[in-house]
Motif scaffolding. Structure first.
Motif, PDB file in Angstrom:
ATOM      1  N   ARG A  38       8.583  30.650  -2.347  1.00 49.68           N
ATOM      2  CA  ARG A  38       8.082  29.951  -3.225  1.00 49.68           C
ATOM      3  C   ARG A  38       6.533  30.079  -3.419  1.00 49.68           C
ATOM      4  N   HIS A  42       4.359  30.766  -7.020  1.00 47.09           N
ATOM      5  CA  HIS A  42       3.310  29.972  -7.346  1.00 47.09           C
ATOM      6  C   HIS A  42       1.971  31.219  -7.848  1.00 47.09           C
ATOM      7  N   ASN A  92      12.974  36.069  -7.664  1.00 43.56           N
ATOM      8  CA  ASN A  92      14.165  35.020  -8.091  1.00 43.56           C
ATOM      9  C   ASN A  92      15.545  35.517  -7.407  1.00 43.56           C
ATOM     10  N   LEU A  95      15.531  34.568  -3.901  1.00 39.93           N
ATOM     11  CA  LEU A  95      15.761  33.310  -3.567  1.00 39.93           C
ATOM     12  C   LEU A  95      17.309  32.615  -4.075  1.00 39.93           C
TER      13      LEU A  95
END
Length: 235
Positions: A38, A42, A92, A95
């Motif tokens: 995460r 960012h 992505n 995740l």
């Protein structure tokens, strides 16, 4: 959250829970690694936002001033934007599907990052050669100078955070992206030096010569990203 392991809730909705029971290690992430991913997200979105601003200003200023170096700077922003987009895709994948499923995405993203770095090196060489051949140097541009001055601290901070997270994630792809951020910072310094040198001294050749210094670093990082060398083998 089971036994300290973070499992993406979207997996059950997509029917991936069946696969998770058969291969839990491939589809699960520790909470610590999920937090790092995460943070990486960012950083990449911050990179995208800044690259859009930097690229638009540099290309616009380069066209207005007829400056090859500013044009190169703007194109480097486009390459960095592409690299950040690739990293967002790779992160992505992990995740959503877990670390095991990210291995192929990691290799693909690392190779794409390497190609972008090789492309950047080729462009720097071609741009410097053309500048020296045509004896065409910088044309002063205040917007170009401002965006280049801002880029130096911004890209330095982004690159340091990317390297730190790439080390913890053991991600060659993110290391390659960090290398492009470092290169962007150095190129911004080249732009500033070239603009000021041409303004004060009329030294049209400065930007071409100084830009060639960066090529060795770019090629070194590109070869490591392509070959799959561990991103944490060196600082």
């Amino acid at each position: 959250m089971e036994d300290g392991t973070f499992v993406n809730p979207g997996l059950k909705e997509s029917g991936a829970d069946t696969c998770c029971r058969s291969a839990p290690c491939a589809l699960s992430l520790t909470s610590e690694r999920a937090a790092l991913i995460r943070q990486a997200f960012h950083l990449e979105w911050m990179t995208v936002a800044w690259m859009v601003v930097e690229g638009v200003v540099a290309l616009g200023a380069g066209l207005a001033a007829g400056s090859l170096t500013l044009m190169a700077f703007g194109l480097d922003s486009a390459i960095e934007l592409a690299s950040a987009s690739v990293l967002i895709w790779r992160l992505n994948v992990e995740l959503r599907h877990g670390q095991g499923f990210s291995e192929r995405a990691e290799r693909t993203a690392s190779r794409i990052g390497a190609v972008l770095l090789f492309t950047l090196a080729a462009y720097i060489i071609a741009g410097a050669a053309w500048s020296l051949w045509t004896r065409h140097g910088e044309a002063f541009s205040l917007p170009g100078l401002i965006v280049a001055l801002l880029a130096m601290p911004i890209m330095t901070l982004l690159a340091r955070r990317k390297i730190a997270i790439a080390t913890q994630l053991d991600s060659r792809a993110m290391r390659a992206d960090a290398a492009e951020s470092i290169t962007c910072g150095w190129l911004s310094l080249v732009v500033v030096v070239g603009l000021l040198a041409d303004l004060m001294l009329g030294a049209w050749w400065v930007d071409a010569i100084t830009s060639l210094v960066i090529v060795g670093f770019v090629v070194k990082e590109a070869r490591e990203a392509w070959s799959g060398k561990d991103c944490c083998d060196h600082d």
